[in-house]
Structure formats: structure tokens, C-alpha cells
Scaffold this active site. Structure first.
Site, short mmCIF file in Angstrom:
data_model
loop_
_atom_site.label_atom_id
_atom_site.label_comp_id
_atom_site.label_asym_id
_atom_site.label_seq_id
_atom_site.Cartn_x
_atom_site.Cartn_y
_atom_site.Cartn_z
CG HIS A 13 -1.85 1.19 1.26
ND1 HIS A 13 -3.21 1.05 1.40
CD2 HIS A 13 -1.64 2.53 1.14
CE1 HIS A 13 -3.79 2.24 1.38
NE2 HIS A 13 -2.85 3.16 1.22
CG HIS A 15 -0.74 7.12 -1.10
ND1 HIS A 15 -1.97 7.19 -1.74
CD2 HIS A 15 -0.97 6.48 0.08
CE1 HIS A 15 -2.90 6.65 -0.95
NE2 HIS A 15 -2.32 6.21 0.15
CE LYS A 99 -8.03 2.01 -0.73
NZ LYS A 99 -6.79 2.61 -0.28
CG HIS A 136 -9.98 4.47 3.27
ND1 HIS A 136 -8.78 5.13 3.36
CD2 HIS A 136 -10.72 4.93 4.32
CE1 HIS A 136 -8.79 5.95 4.40
NE2 HIS A 136 -9.97 5.85 5.00
CG HIS A 174 -4.86 2.34 5.60
ND1 HIS A 174 -6.21 2.27 5.81
CD2 HIS A 174 -4.71 3.08 4.49
CE1 HIS A 174 -6.83 2.94 4.88
NE2 HIS A 174 -5.95 3.43 4.06
CG ASP A 248 -1.53 4.92 3.98
OD1 ASP A 248 -1.62 5.32 2.80
OD2 ASP A 248 -2.28 5.31 4.89
#
Ligand code: NCD
Ligand code: ZN
Length: 345
Positions: A13, A15, A99, A136, A174, A248
Site C-alpha cells: 500500500h 502513494h 480500490k 479504505h 491500513h 501507506d
């Protein structure tokens, strides 16, 4: 123990953003991790297979010479994603999940799903083709206390969703609560897995207010109280193959964090593996780090384990107070403090 050699890990995970920020942050991850699930919450979001493949090319183009790194792409689910897009994505072999952002739950989630019933046909198709749903897991209703949003999501959304789609595999991204850990553990199969961040293993919500307001420790899902952190650390170090590493790492320019309305996200990529090592060491479980970082994820996703190795050394290093990020600057986790473990090879 002073040195620890592991099979090369993956980040399930991450970004990476785009443009100059992508070029600035990618090397931190790629020098350590072999693969990463690249989150699709760009502006605009990565909704289609074509957009995901184009983003994959931009990541590969941004990769410095000599680094061996494979981006694993994900589609951003919206109310109007055609089920056919999932079939196309699976056929490319380069899309590894879809996602679910509940609309409004986090950074760049405005185009997310407004009502889970609207994506029922896409979820059925995911189960059919064998692509996981990455979740999420927070409700967004403003009357639900911010610290309860994960637990409420489990009962209101995730439990019914899993029951309705019996073939669907889910990664609870997460995870931040004891309720989330229990939800994964209560099943006797591996349909539900979870990623755990280094910061949620190391920090509880007191860290948000340590000596004053700490915007660089604000992320979503928000840090929780100590008993939750303890439950996450116990799960990470338990050897249960349904828990695996997902940083994350979520860089934002310093001005977007130190603001009257600051963005959520902690930039952990520069010391990610060292921070996990600290967390595992604190639980006397350094021997469990390799499976968590390098084995559980690929096994769950049905991918080969990496061949390379990385070596960590126990030698404290001061973390830069701020790092350049394209035209901007970013504050990494532990800025101005020290990290105990370094990747040395
Ligand atoms: C992430 C981001 O900045 O993109 N922020 C965060 O606090 N984790 C989005 C997310 O994963 O929720
Ligand atoms: Zn994220």
C-alpha cells in the site's frame, strides 16, 4: 542482534503521486522494496485500465537507472465503474486490485463510492475474475465519531459485503483498530487480509498532541488509542499470514500539512523498513519481520517471492528535518529524531 538480512520485501500500500513528486519519492521505496501496490488516488483518479497502464509507464520512466522495481496497479472504484473494466484489467495481468474509497473518506476520495449498493455488479465481477477489493475501511457519516469509523464500517459495510459476495477476496488496508484485527482473525479462511503501516504499529493518538499539535502525524485512518496499537503489533508479529506490510507512505508538501486545514498522510518511505524493524524489535519479534514484510503479501496475492535480499543494521541515524520533493519540501516521519535500523545493502 546488530544485522538482519531479509528476503527483499514488497510494499502492499503506497502513494507515489505523479510528476515531480513521483520522481522525488519513488527512489526511497524502489531501493528497498521490489514491488508496490500503487494507490490510484491521483487528481484525477486512476479509474480506467488505460489510465492505470499510462500511470505504470510514468512510474517506470521516473525510476532511476539501476533500480529494479515493479509497480502493481490498482483501479479506483467509482459509482459508475463498468464491470467490464474489471475484466479488461484482469486480462492485462498488470492490474492487481480495485480500490474502494468511500466518497469523502480521505485524500482525493471525492470521486469514490457514495453507496456500496451502486457497485454491487462490479464486486460480483471481481469475485468472478479473481481480483481482490482493496478497502479504505471507514464510514464517512459526520455523526459517527472519527475514532469509531473503522469499527462502524466493519459492521455496516464490510460484514454484509463479504456475506453477499462469497467469492470476493478483500484487503482491509491500513488497519488501525482491535476490532479490525478481530474481524480478520475470526474467519477460518484467508478471504480477508490486512495491511499494517509502520506508523500505526509505533504510534498511538497521543503522538498527535505531543507537546503541541503535530500535523505531520495526522493521517487517515487517524492514529488510535494505545490498546489498538498493541492489538496491531500483536497481529503483525503473530506470524498470521493474513497480515502484511503496507506503508501507506503518503507524501504531502510541507505547506499542505502545516496549514489551517492540513492534509492527511505521513511520509514514511525513507525509513520504512527500519521503522517496521523498530516496531518488531519492541515486541521481541525481529524473527517475524521477514515473513510479514516479504512472504505473506506475495502468497496472499498469488505472486512469487522475491529473489533478492536486503540487510538492515542496527545503527541509529538522525532523520533529516525536511527533504526536497520536486519544487516542494516534505517532512518525513521522525524528522529531527533518530531511526534505529538502517538498510545498508
Ligand atoms: C492518503 C493520501 O494522502 O493519499 N492519506 C493518508 O492519510 N493515509 C490516503 C489514504 O490512504 O487514506
Ligand atoms: Zn493510503
Amino acid at each position: 542482534m546488530q544485522r538482519l538480512t531479509l528476503r527483499r520485501p514488497d510494499d502492499w500500500h503506497l502513494h507515489l503521486r505523479d510528476g515531480p513528486i513521483l520522481r522525488a519519492v519513488l527512489p526511497y521505496t524502489a531501493r528497498v522494496f521490489r514491488r508496490a501496490i500503487c494507490m490510484p488516488n491521483l487528481t484525477p483518479p486512476v479509474r480506467t485500465v488505460d489510465q492505470a497502464l499510462a500511470y505504470r509507464e510514468r512510474i517506470l520512466t521516473a525510476l532511476p537507472e539501476g533500480l529494479d522495481f515493479e509497480p502493481l496497479m490498482v483501479l479506483y472504484l467509482t459509482d459508475t465503474t463498468p464491470p467490464q473494466e474489471v475484466v479488461r484489467g484482469k486480462a492485462t495481468g498488470l492490474i492487481h486490485g480495485v480500490k474502494l474509497y468511500p466518497a469523502g473518506a480521505t485524500t482525493n476520495s471525492d470521486a469514490g463510492v457514495t453507496d456500496i449498493a451502486r457497485v454491487d455488479r462490479v464486486l460480483a465481477e471481481l469475485a468472478e475474475v479473481g481480483l481482490p477489493l482493496l478497502v479504505h475501511g471507514e464510514v464517512t457519516a459526520s455523526h459517527v465519531d472519527l475514532f469509531d469509523r473503522e469499527a462502524v464500517f466493519i459492521d455496516q459495510v464490510l460484514r454484509p459485503l463479504i456475506a453477499r459476495h462469497s467469492g470476493l477476496r478483500v484487503v482491509f488496508e491500513h488497519l488501525t483498530t482491535a476490532e479490525g484485527v478481530a474481524f480478520v482473525q475470526e474467519r477460518d479462511d484467508d478471504r480477508v487480509a490486512a495491511t499494517l503501516t509502520a506508523h500505526h504499529l509505533l504510534l498511538d493518538r497521543n503522538a498527535l498532541f505531543e507537546g503541541g499539535l503535530r500535523p505531520h502525524r495526522y493521517c487517515l485512518p487517524v492514529l488510535k488509542r494505545a490498546r489498538h496499537r498493541e492489538a496491531l503489533l500483536a497481529a503483525a508479529t503473530s506470524g498470521d499470514p493474513r497480515f502484511f506490510l503496507g506503508t501507506d507512505s503518503a507524501p504531502h508538501p510541507i505547506g499542505a500539512k502545516e496549514s489551517a486545514c492540513g492534509c492527511a498522510g505521513m511520509f514514511t518511505a525513507p525509513d520504512a523498513l527500519g521503522l517496521y524493524a523498530e516496531a518488531f524489535e519492541s515486541a521481541g519479534a525481529l524473527d517475524k519481520l521477514e515473513a510479514f514484510a516479504s512472504e505473506h503479501g506475495p502468497r496472499w496475492y498469488g505472486m512469487p517471492l522475491n529473489e533478492g535480499r536486503v540487510t538492515l543494521e542496527r545503527s541509529p541515524r538522525r532523520v533529516e528535518p525536511v527533504l526536497p520533493m520536486g519544487e516542494e519540501q516534505v517532512v518525513p516521519m521522525r524528522a529531527g529524531g533518530a531511526v534505529q535500523w538502517q538498510v545498508v545493502a
